[in-house]
Design a protein around this motif. Structure first.
Motif, mmCIF file in Angstrom:
data_model
loop_
_atom_site.group_PDB
_atom_site.id
_atom_site.type_symbol
_atom_site.label_atom_id
_atom_site.label_comp_id
_atom_site.label_asym_id
_atom_site.label_seq_id
_atom_site.Cartn_x
_atom_site.Cartn_y
_atom_site.Cartn_z
ATOM 1 N N MET A 1 -1.068 -3.870 -6.526
ATOM 2 C CA MET A 1 -0.626 -2.502 -6.213
ATOM 3 C C MET A 1 -1.248 -2.071 -4.893
ATOM 4 S SD MET A 1 -1.403 1.030 -8.259
ATOM 5 C CE MET A 1 -3.062 1.132 -7.582
ATOM 6 N N TYR A 2 -0.495 -1.289 -4.093
ATOM 7 C CA TYR A 2 -1.065 -0.666 -2.900
ATOM 8 C C TYR A 2 -0.400 0.680 -2.731
ATOM 9 C CZ TYR A 2 3.141 -1.663 -0.226
ATOM 10 O OH TYR A 2 4.405 -1.679 0.231
ATOM 11 N N ARG A 3 -1.032 1.516 -1.914
ATOM 12 C CA ARG A 3 -0.537 2.879 -1.724
ATOM 13 C C ARG A 3 -0.502 3.213 -0.246
ATOM 14 N NH1 ARG A 3 -3.946 6.010 -6.510
ATOM 15 N NH2 ARG A 3 -3.029 4.856 -8.229
ATOM 16 N N GLU B 1 1.428 -8.764 -1.378
ATOM 17 C CA GLU B 1 0.621 -7.560 -1.595
ATOM 18 C C GLU B 1 0.794 -7.032 -3.005
ATOM 19 O OE1 GLU B 1 2.007 -4.968 1.452
ATOM 20 O OE2 GLU B 1 4.027 -5.819 1.328
ATOM 21 N N TYR B 2 1.805 -7.525 -3.713
ATOM 22 C CA TYR B 2 2.008 -7.073 -5.084
ATOM 23 C C TYR B 2 1.214 -7.899 -6.098
ATOM 24 C CZ TYR B 2 6.224 -5.414 -2.670
ATOM 25 O OH TYR B 2 7.096 -4.850 -1.785
ATOM 26 N N ARG B 3 1.039 -9.212 -5.790
ATOM 27 C CA ARG B 3 0.487 -10.111 -6.807
ATOM 28 C C ARG B 3 0.075 -11.430 -6.164
ATOM 29 N NH1 ARG B 3 6.121 -12.346 -9.528
ATOM 30 N NH2 ARG B 3 7.357 -12.305 -7.595
ATOM 31 N N GLU B 4 -0.637 -12.232 -6.944
ATOM 32 C CA GLU B 4 -1.007 -13.574 -6.524
ATOM 33 C C GLU B 4 -1.213 -14.409 -7.772
ATOM 34 O OE1 GLU B 4 -4.154 -15.979 -3.624
ATOM 35 O OE2 GLU B 4 -4.215 -13.795 -3.774
ATOM 36 N N GLU C 1 7.484 -11.833 0.217
ATOM 37 C CA GLU C 1 6.553 -12.623 -0.581
ATOM 38 C C GLU C 1 6.489 -14.056 -0.063
ATOM 39 O OE1 GLU C 1 5.711 -11.073 -4.841
ATOM 40 O OE2 GLU C 1 7.799 -11.743 -4.805
ATOM 41 N N THR C 2 5.351 -14.696 -0.304
ATOM 42 C CA THR C 2 5.126 -16.072 0.116
ATOM 43 C C THR C 2 5.186 -16.990 -1.091
ATOM 44 O OG1 THR C 2 3.740 -15.393 1.983
ATOM 45 C CG2 THR C 2 3.513 -17.665 1.215
#
Length: 642
Positions: free
Chosen positions: A1-3, A471-474, A486-487
């Motif tokens: 999560m980011y804001r 930036e959402y997950r890994e 996404e990568t």
């Protein structure tokens, strides 16, 4: 999560405004915008290009796109030609469709279309419209060398069957409202027939299919053809060649047609387009001139040549047809050797492979070229202890982004076999001196132990070898979807299937463009894992490939976040005090969510945040609001999806 703060909200508003305005232009074949755009009111106009331009099948695939169905049909009473019908079906938001026909189209019949010069126009005031026209099917050529069949026909319509080129499809012009609908091309035949990438067969037939080595092979056997070789044996031979020939990417589909021999063909086989070919039905497999393998090898040649390297096309197809047929145990070494020895015949005394004028009339590029290719293959194997082959030379030139010049060919030979093979490569192609054919003892020394042969396998979806980073997950991708930005991280398995140690050269491509490369050395029967990654910047359907294994990757836009609750810390406060509000935001989708969530007071926004969530994730958006005046206030939220 980011804001993020309000700046993100402004971007979102601009996007909504853009979506509400005029549409964008249709993409041209090379990915650029089509020429001739003109905005009329809130509609966008795309003019059709010249008749020489064509649209590849399936360039677009939208559920509400313009659908252009081209149907091919025989004209039994008038052999030598076929009829083509283009049927256009458009959604309501499309109007003013324009198109041009191929230059050699005749006998044009239209329904709803009218002609204005060389352009055919339809206002799209009905759901469908058609253009029907006649195209010549017959072409002639004069072939020389071992592929000559003695006649002149290259393509033909015999009346009750036809084997010819697939006519090009023109890019239509049209006016549209909203988003560009794009064009979906569909192919059909009136009656029995098969439509390939570049080849068209019309008439009664049977089709046999086989899947092997990430390729789908379709063998079309016309009712009019008397097939000499067993159908399964043809597929065995070609699929074995597919496995042994490690020179780069394989086409996902290969179309093979057994050409009826009731007409006077000019050649024993012909490959056209990227992945289609025909072979005369009476061709045998158990011969050094195995035409089925010869034409298949052409489908694996992805390079363009100059005069100095033009000989490579037919030379390598002829050599590998003989070598792979030998390795399939369909011929013995003496027959293979005689094939190589034919390159020293007196009729080729003046052949210099760098000069096409010295072999155009005698087919020396086939015969002498096969001997030269084989000798260079043998020398490379000897000096590298079978760690490399001439296939490595082809793999390198297949990657070239420009026509292969002589210097690039020599560099590729040096890369595969070292400087000791460069002098013979120059001497045998620049002069009239042919190599000495090698005997069985020399062949066993060079070819006896299988060379290093590498297989590159992509991991299965859902395995630990498929991961995602953004930036959402890994972590592991699992069954969730990818979104733009996404990568994708992949563990590619490398296996040496050969009998000798060797250097591998892994290249991973996305839609044909190299995005990652890895090299290394493996002993025979050994395996390794190479980790590669690629960031997908935009939504779409992509083909990810190692050259030996391919996957389709679907990338979408993020899902909208869902606001599930809005809670105030307390219901009553005194003037000048603040109340804390909390909005709960969740993502129930199978892919990341991204969007802006705002908290409002009496309909006026008091705060907003951009929220990015992994699949199944949740977050809180909190705001402290000061209430200076007595009264009742209504708080709400907007953005995301409620």
């Amino acid at each position: 999560m980011y804001r993020a703060g309000r700046r993100t909200l402004l971007v979102a508003c601009l996007l909504l405004c853009a979506l509400g305005g005029a549409g964008v232009t249709v993409a041209a074949e090379d990915g650029t915008n089509a020429t001739g755009r003109e905005t009329v009111g809130n509609a966008t106009l795309v003019e059709p290009p010249d008749s020489g331009a064509s649209l590849p099948e399936g360039q677009y695939d939208s559920h509400d796109s313009i659908v252009l169905t081209q149907e091919f049909r025989l004209t039994p009473d008038e052999p030598g030609q076929i009829d083509v019908q283009w049927q256009f079906r458009v959604p309501d938001r499309v109007s003013d469709v324009k198109t041009r026909l191929p230059e050699d189209a005749t006998n044009v019949r239209t329904d709803r279309f009218t002609r204005d010069g060389d352009v055919y126009e339809w206002p799209a005031d009905t759901s469908t419209a058609t253009i029907t026209f006649t195209m010549p099917a017959n072409e002639t050529s004069t072939a020389v060398g071992p592929e000559s069949a003695g006649g002149r026909l290259k393509f033909v319509d015999a009346g009750d069957w036809a084997l010819t080129r697939r006519p090009p499809v023109a890019k239509p012009g049209y006016r549209y409202r909203g988003d560009n609908p794009g064009v979906t091309i569909r192919n059909a035949t009136a009656g029995e027939g098969v439509v390939g990438d570049a080849l068209l067969y019309l008439g009664p037939h049977e089709t046999v299919e086989r899947r092997a080595h990430d390729q789908r092979f379709r063998l079309v056997v016309p009712e009019a053809a008397d097939l000499a070789a067993d159908r399964s044996a043809i597929l065995d031979s070609v699929t074995d060649a597919s496995d042994r020939l490690r020179v780069g990417d394989r086409d996902r589909q290969v179309l093979m047609v057994a050409a009826p021999t009731s007409v006077s063909w000019g050649q024993r086989g012909l490959q056209t387009g990227e992945r289609d070919f025909y072979v005369l039905a009476d061709e045998e497999l158990d011969t050094p001139e195995n035409s089925w393998v010869h034409e298949y090898v052409h489908t694996r040649q992805g390079f363009e040549t100059t005069d100095g390297t033009q000989w490579l096309y037919e030379a390598t197809a002829e050599y590998y047809a003989a070598l792979l047929t030998l390795e399939q145990d369909r011929i013995d070494f003496p027959r293979f050797q005689r094939k190589m020895e034919s390159g020293t015949a007196r009729q080729f005394d003046d052949v210099r492979l760098i000069d096409p004028s010295t072999y155009r009339s005698n087919g020396g590029n086939y015969i002498v070229g096969a001997l030269v290719s084989g000798e260079l293959d043998r020398r490379i194997r000897v000096v590298t202890d079978s760690g490399a082959t001439f296939g490595d030379v082809l793999r390198r030139v297949n990657r070239a982004d420009e026509p292969v010049r002589r210097s690039m060919f020599i560099d590729s030979v040096r890369s595969a076999g070292g400087s000791g093979v460069v002098d013979p490569a120059g001497r045998f192609t620049e002069t009239t001196e042919p190599p000495e054919p090698w005997d069985q003892s020399a062949h066993q020394e060079a070819f006896g132990a299988l060379p290093a042969r590498f297989a590159y396998s992509l991991p299965d979806r859902g395995s630990d070898g498929v991961r995602v980073r953004s930036e959402y997950r890994e972590g592991q991708l699992g069954e969730t979807g990818l979104v733009a930005g996404e990568t994708l991280v992949l563990d590619v398995a490398v296996e040496n299937l050969g009998g000798s140690a060797g250097e591998y050269d892994l290249a991973v491509t996305v839609d044909g463009q190299r995005v990652a490369e890895r090299t290394g050395r493996l002993d025979a029967d050994a395996t390794a894992t190479e980790t590669v990654e690629h960031t997908f910047e935009g939504p779409g359907s992509y083909t990810l490939s190692t050259g030996e294994d391919s996957r389709t990757v679907r990338v979408r836009e993020p899902a909208p976040p869902v606001v599930t609750d809005l809670v105030a810390a307390r219901e009553g406060v005194g003037p000048g005090e603040s109340v804390t509000l909390t909005a709960t935001v969740e993502n129930p989708a199978d892919r990341p969510a991204d969007g802006t969530v705002a908290i409002t007071r009496d309909g006026e926004e008091v705060t907003s945040e951009r929220v990015g969530l992994a699949p199944g994730g949740s977050a809180d958006v909190t705001a402290s609001v000061s209430l200076s005046e007595p009264g009742t206030y209504q708080f709400g939220r907007h953005g995301g999806r409620e």
